[in-house]
Design a protein around this motif. Structure first.
Motif, PDB file in Angstrom:
ATOM      1  N   ILE A  95      12.787  29.263   4.010  1.00  0.00           N
ATOM      2  CA  ILE A  95      13.959  30.053   4.196  1.00  0.00           C
ATOM      3  C   ILE A  95      14.840  29.700   5.271  1.00  0.00           C
ATOM      4  N   GLY A  96      16.222  29.644   5.146  1.00  0.00           N
ATOM      5  CA  GLY A  96      17.029  29.581   6.283  1.00  0.00           C
ATOM      6  C   GLY A  96      18.241  30.367   6.300  1.00  0.00           C
ATOM      7  N   TYR A  97      18.868  30.489   7.331  1.00  0.00           N
ATOM      8  CA  TYR A  97      20.088  31.512   7.464  1.00  0.00           C
ATOM      9  C   TYR A  97      20.781  31.061   8.554  1.00  0.00           C
ATOM     10  N   ALA A  98      22.125  31.306   8.310  1.00  0.00           N
ATOM     11  CA  ALA A  98      22.904  31.237   9.739  1.00  0.00           C
ATOM     12  C   ALA A  98      24.182  32.094   9.471  1.00  0.00           C
ATOM     13  N   MET A  99      24.587  32.934  10.523  1.00  0.00           N
ATOM     14  CA  MET A  99      25.825  33.875  10.567  1.00  0.00           C
ATOM     15  C   MET A  99      26.811  33.401  11.266  1.00  0.00           C
ATOM     16  N   LEU A 100      27.956  33.590  11.028  1.00  0.00           N
ATOM     17  CA  LEU A 100      29.108  33.389  11.892  1.00  0.00           C
ATOM     18  C   LEU A 100      28.735  34.478  13.170  1.00  0.00           C
ATOM     19  N   PRO A 101      29.182  34.307  14.389  1.00  0.00           N
ATOM     20  CA  PRO A 101      28.946  34.943  15.419  1.00  0.00           C
ATOM     21  C   PRO A 101      29.603  36.472  15.225  1.00  0.00           C
ATOM     22  N   ALA A 102      30.806  36.395  14.657  1.00  0.00           N
ATOM     23  CA  ALA A 102      31.367  37.620  14.297  1.00  0.00           C
ATOM     24  C   ALA A 102      30.502  38.574  13.652  1.00  0.00           C
ATOM     25  N   TRP A 127      26.945  38.785  13.726  1.00  0.00           N
ATOM     26  CA  TRP A 127      25.717  38.981  14.511  1.00  0.00           C
ATOM     27  C   TRP A 127      25.554  40.697  14.972  1.00  0.00           C
ATOM     28  N   GLY A 128      24.286  40.845  14.974  1.00  0.00           N
ATOM     29  CA  GLY A 128      23.905  42.181  15.574  1.00  0.00           C
ATOM     30  C   GLY A 128      24.224  43.363  14.601  1.00  0.00           C
ATOM     31  N   GLN A 129      24.560  43.268  13.329  1.00  0.00           N
ATOM     32  CA  GLN A 129      24.792  44.288  12.410  1.00  0.00           C
ATOM     33  C   GLN A 129      23.955  44.419  11.355  1.00  0.00           C
ATOM     34  N   GLY A 130      23.090  43.578  11.322  1.00  0.00           N
ATOM     35  CA  GLY A 130      21.741  43.766  10.227  1.00  0.00           C
ATOM     36  C   GLY A 130      22.123  42.709   8.961  1.00  0.00           C
ATOM     37  N   TYR A 131      23.076  42.173   9.041  1.00  0.00           N
ATOM     38  CA  TYR A 131      23.464  41.356   7.837  1.00  0.00           C
ATOM     39  C   TYR A 131      22.424  40.093   7.769  1.00  0.00           C
TER      40      TYR A 131
END
Length: 183
Positions: A97-104, A106-110
């Motif tokens: 499993i892998g994941y990467a979110m744009l910093p905008a 982060w911190g919102q549970g996405y």
């Protein structure tokens, strides 16, 4: 041109297959400082290189294995937020499993919402026996997320090709039918 297919939906997110049209988004994501620090520099610096990487990576994985890293979009407006899903590495005995979110985002549970949906998909739709996760020992946010998803530390390793220090996590599904609830 390959059409995108929605694979997973959650209350807030859509995870869909990547297409060559996602190259500008992918180019931006893989050049984020957080991606480079935690995943590695893919040396992708043009839209053409991003297209080639998508074709050889997520698109090929989807064709070969029936799963891949998906584009994570917000359902309310279609905003591209990151990527998440699973890939098959030669260095692991099962999908990772892998994941990467744009910093905008982060911190919102996405990231948890997307990753928990991927775990459910792996277990109940793909019926995989085991799911792996890898992260650098310094990436505490990723370690916390893997633990929250029910993956447990298995061992430390140096995975090819770069031989970077890596923590390997694992979740067996054979006897664990529902420990991560869908978001």
């Amino acid at each position: 041109m390959t059409e995108s297919i929605t694979v997973i939906e959650t209350p807030r997110l859509r995870l869909r297959t990547a297409t060559l049209d996602d190259a500008p988004f992918y180019l931006a994501l893989v050049n984020e400082p957080s991606w480079i620090a935690n995943i590695g520099d893919r040396n992708i610096h043009t839209v053409e290189a991003a297209r080639a990487a998508l074709e050889a990576g997520p698109m090929a994985q989807q064709r070969e294995h029936g799963y891949s890293f998906y584009i994570i979009e917000r359902r309310s407006d279609g905003a591209g937020m990151g990527m998440g899903g699973m890939i098959r590495r030669d260095s692991l005995p099962g999908p990772d499993i892998g994941y990467a979110m744009l910093p905008a985002y982060w911190g919102q549970g996405y990231a948890y919402e997307a990753a928990a949906a991927v775990v459910q998909h792996a277990q109940h739709v793909l019926r995989l026996p085991t799911l792996y996760g890898i992260t650098s020992p310094q990436n505490q946010a990723s370690i916390n997320l893997l633990n929250k998803l029910g993956l447990r530390f298995e061992r430390f390793s140096r995975l090819p090709p770069a031989g970077k220090e890596t923590n390997i996590y694992r979740k067996d599904f054979c006897c664990d039918l529902g420990s991560v609830s869908a978001p």
